[in-house]
Design a protein around this motif. Structure first.
Motif, PDB file in Angstrom:
ATOM      1  N   TRP A   1      87.198   7.123  62.762  1.00  0.00           N
ATOM      2  CA  TRP A   1      86.219   6.563  63.688  1.00  0.00           C
ATOM      3  C   TRP A   1      85.053   5.900  62.967  1.00  0.00           C
ATOM      4  O   TRP A   1      83.973   6.473  62.843  1.00  0.00           O
ATOM      5  CB  TRP A   1      85.678   7.666  64.595  1.00  0.00           C
ATOM      6  N   ASP A   2      85.259   4.684  62.493  1.00  0.00           N
ATOM      7  CA  ASP A   2      84.127   3.909  62.009  1.00  0.00           C
ATOM      8  C   ASP A   2      83.623   3.031  63.154  1.00  0.00           C
ATOM      9  O   ASP A   2      84.286   2.873  64.174  1.00  0.00           O
ATOM     10  CB  ASP A   2      84.487   3.077  60.779  1.00  0.00           C
TER      11      ASP A   2
ATOM     12  N   ASP B   1      78.930   4.279  58.279  1.00  0.00           N
ATOM     13  CA  ASP B   1      79.072   4.132  59.729  1.00  0.00           C
ATOM     14  C   ASP B   1      80.094   5.103  60.305  1.00  0.00           C
ATOM     15  O   ASP B   1      80.741   4.815  61.317  1.00  0.00           O
ATOM     16  CB  ASP B   1      79.438   2.685  60.094  1.00  0.00           C
ATOM     17  N   MET B   2      80.231   6.267  59.659  1.00  0.00           N
ATOM     18  CA  MET B   2      81.173   7.281  60.148  1.00  0.00           C
ATOM     19  C   MET B   2      80.432   8.597  60.399  1.00  0.00           C
ATOM     20  O   MET B   2      80.591   9.577  59.666  1.00  0.00           O
ATOM     21  CB  MET B   2      82.320   7.454  59.156  1.00  0.00           C
TER      22      MET B   2
ATOM     23  N   ASP C   1      82.648  -0.484  63.958  1.00  0.00           N
ATOM     24  CA  ASP C   1      82.614  -1.896  63.582  1.00  0.00           C
ATOM     25  C   ASP C   1      82.201  -2.816  64.727  1.00  0.00           C
ATOM     26  O   ASP C   1      81.675  -3.901  64.484  1.00  0.00           O
ATOM     27  CB  ASP C   1      83.981  -2.337  63.057  1.00  0.00           C
TER      28      ASP C   1
ATOM     29  N   PRO D   1      82.087   5.267  54.071  1.00  0.00           N
ATOM     30  CA  PRO D   1      81.138   4.319  54.642  1.00  0.00           C
ATOM     31  C   PRO D   1      80.061   5.055  55.443  1.00  0.00           C
ATOM     32  O   PRO D   1      80.300   6.139  55.995  1.00  0.00           O
ATOM     33  CB  PRO D   1      81.999   3.447  55.567  1.00  0.00           C
TER      34      PRO D   1
ATOM     35  N   ALA E   1      75.915  10.529  59.557  1.00  0.00           N
ATOM     36  CA  ALA E   1      76.841  10.523  58.416  1.00  0.00           C
ATOM     37  C   ALA E   1      76.267  11.311  57.248  1.00  0.00           C
ATOM     38  O   ALA E   1      76.979  12.088  56.594  1.00  0.00           O
ATOM     39  CB  ALA E   1      77.138   9.082  58.002  1.00  0.00           C
TER      40      ALA E   1
ATOM     41  N   HIS F   1      88.803   8.323  56.105  1.00  0.00           N
ATOM     42  CA  HIS F   1      87.723   8.628  55.168  1.00  0.00           C
ATOM     43  C   HIS F   1      87.099   9.981  55.531  1.00  0.00           C
ATOM     44  O   HIS F   1      87.179  10.410  56.659  1.00  0.00           O
ATOM     45  CB  HIS F   1      86.634   7.545  55.266  1.00  0.00           C
TER      46      HIS F   1
END
Length: 199
Positions: free
Chosen positions: A167-168, A94-95, A170, A92, A28, A125
């Motif tokens: 595409w995060d 986590d992307m 989780d 975020p 990221a 995002h």
């Protein structure tokens, strides 16, 4: 870039899970810094581990949120204090698959409204926010969320070609699926004669 959460749905700390030649958060950051001059990285859970990994990198400014358990908006309010003047992105940590081209597409359209990338009718995002949103976020009730503020301030969507804006990571299932996609893209790239990386 917000990297303070507990990763409760993942069941293990997702920021340092393997991704490509590094970690999820490495990916990221690398993609963001391919377009942005600097990233304010907001840490929380296991913040010391992230400080040790990224301290001393001149284009990464570390910011610790001791109240990270209050949620993502508390991290945003913390990080906003260290931003330079002008427009700013929020994403975020986590992307890792969001391409630099998404940042560029939003930046080209910057103006007085909040900009949201969209593909196939779905928003994602990062978001690009105008300078005036800094005060809106800083002065908001801690129980607020960014989506509410964006809707209240005014927003526009920007069409992009990169589906990774959605595409995060989780859950373990999302992580496994996206790693598989990354491996497939790498295979495609290795077998393309033109050397162009697929979206």
């Amino acid at each position: 870039m917000l990297a303070a959460g507990l990763s409760s749905r993942m069941g293990r700390w997702k920021m340092q899970l393997p991704w490509g030649d590094g970690t999820v958060l490495d990916g990221a950051l690398d993609h963001a810094l391919a377009f942005c001059d600097r990233v304010v990285l907001v840490t929380g859970f296991r913040g010391e581990a992230l400080r040790q990994r990224y301290a001393g990198q001149p284009n990464i400014t570390l910011c610790h949120n001791p109240n990270y358990e209050r949620g993502m908006f508390s991290s945003l309010q913390r990080g906003i204090r260290l931003l330079a003047d002008g427009h700013f992105f929020v994403i975020p940590g986590d992307m890792p698959a969001v391409s630099p081209g998404v940042y560029a597409a939003l930046w080209q359209q910057r103006g007085s409204r909040c900009l949201i990338p969209t593909i196939d009718g779905g928003c994602g995002h990062p978001v690009l926010l105008p300078p005036a949103m800094r005060e809106q976020i800083r002065n908001a009730n801690p129980q607020a969320n960014l989506r509410q503020l964006i809707v209240g301030y005014g927003r526009e969507t920007v069409d992009v070609t990169c589906a990774s804006i959605h595409w995060d990571l989780d859950t373990p299932q999302q992580y496994a699926a996206l790693r598989q996609r990354l491996l497939y893209q790498a295979w495609q790239f290795a077998h393309r004669e033109d050397g162009e990386y697929p979206e």
